[in-house]
Design a protein around this motif. Structure first.
Motif, PDB file in Angstrom:
ATOM      1  N   ASP A 168     -17.520  38.908  -6.806  1.00 28.96           N
ATOM      2  CA  ASP A 168     -17.330  37.714  -7.618  1.00 28.96           C
ATOM      3  C   ASP A 168     -17.388  36.451  -6.760  1.00 28.96           C
ATOM      4  OD1 ASP A 168     -16.690  36.275 -10.067  1.00 28.96           O
ATOM      5  OD2 ASP A 168     -14.688  36.014  -9.227  1.00 28.96           O
ATOM      6  N   SER A 194     -20.929  35.837  -5.513  1.00 29.21           N
ATOM      7  CA  SER A 194     -21.769  35.278  -6.576  1.00 29.21           C
ATOM      8  C   SER A 194     -21.482  33.797  -6.783  1.00 29.21           C
ATOM      9  CB  SER A 194     -21.527  36.028  -7.899  1.00 29.21           C
ATOM     10  OG  SER A 194     -21.984  37.343  -7.803  1.00 29.21           O
ATOM     11  N   LYS A 195     -20.212  33.417  -6.781  1.00 33.16           N
ATOM     12  CA  LYS A 195     -19.845  32.009  -6.946  1.00 33.16           C
ATOM     13  C   LYS A 195     -20.385  31.172  -5.790  1.00 33.16           C
ATOM     14  CE  LYS A 195     -15.757  32.844  -9.729  1.00 33.16           C
ATOM     15  NZ  LYS A 195     -14.305  32.947  -9.776  1.00 33.16           N
ATOM     16  N   TYR A 196     -20.307  31.707  -4.589  1.00 32.73           N
ATOM     17  CA  TYR A 196     -20.817  30.998  -3.412  1.00 32.73           C
ATOM     18  C   TYR A 196     -22.336  30.821  -3.508  1.00 32.73           C
ATOM     19  CZ  TYR A 196     -22.107  30.066   1.427  1.00 32.73           C
ATOM     20  OH  TYR A 196     -22.658  29.527   2.557  1.00 32.73           O
ATOM     21  N   LYS A 243     -24.206  30.884  -6.202  1.00 31.91           N
ATOM     22  CA  LYS A 243     -24.496  29.959  -7.308  1.00 31.91           C
ATOM     23  C   LYS A 243     -24.276  28.513  -6.864  1.00 31.91           C
ATOM     24  CE  LYS A 243     -23.392  28.908 -12.132  1.00 31.91           C
ATOM     25  NZ  LYS A 243     -23.834  27.578 -11.980  1.00 31.91           N
TER      26      LYS A 243
END
Length: 105
Positions: free
Chosen positions: A32, A35-37, A39
């Motif tokens: 998670d 993925s945030k990084y 994005k």
């Protein structure tokens, strides 16, 4: 064709960190967080018409803040990390990036 079993250990790689006597834990990014990084990086690379967005410079302290925890288990705020010397933040970033297999971003 021989197929080998893939075996995994779900525990996270953790490294103790001591900054001026305060103890922290640098933990590899979860899927998670990774993925945030990613994005964030992709969003910042999109052109705003005048070139790239200026937020790309925040990528390093952002990853550190998502991977660095107090002894009590609380994440360290990105604003706190931005107040630390660059030499400290930079080393924490490279270690978090490497242990989280985020070298391609």
């Amino acid at each position: 064709m021989s197929v080998e079993e893939m075996k995994f250990d779900l525990s996270f790689v953790e490294i103790p960190v001591n900054i001026s006597g305060t103890k922290y834990v640098l933990r590899e990014a979860s899927s998670d967080i990774a993925s945030k990084y990613r994005k964030f990086i992709m969003d910042q690379k999109k052109s705003d018409g005048d070139g790239y967005k200026s937020g790309l410079a925040d990528a390093e302290p952002l990853l550190v803040s998502m991977c660095l925890f107090t002894e009590g288990g609380d994440p360290v705020a990105v604003d706190t990390i931005k107040k630390w010397p660059e030499r400290i933040q930079k080393q924490l970033f490279f270690k978090a990036r490497d242990m989280s297999s985020l070298n391609e971003t």
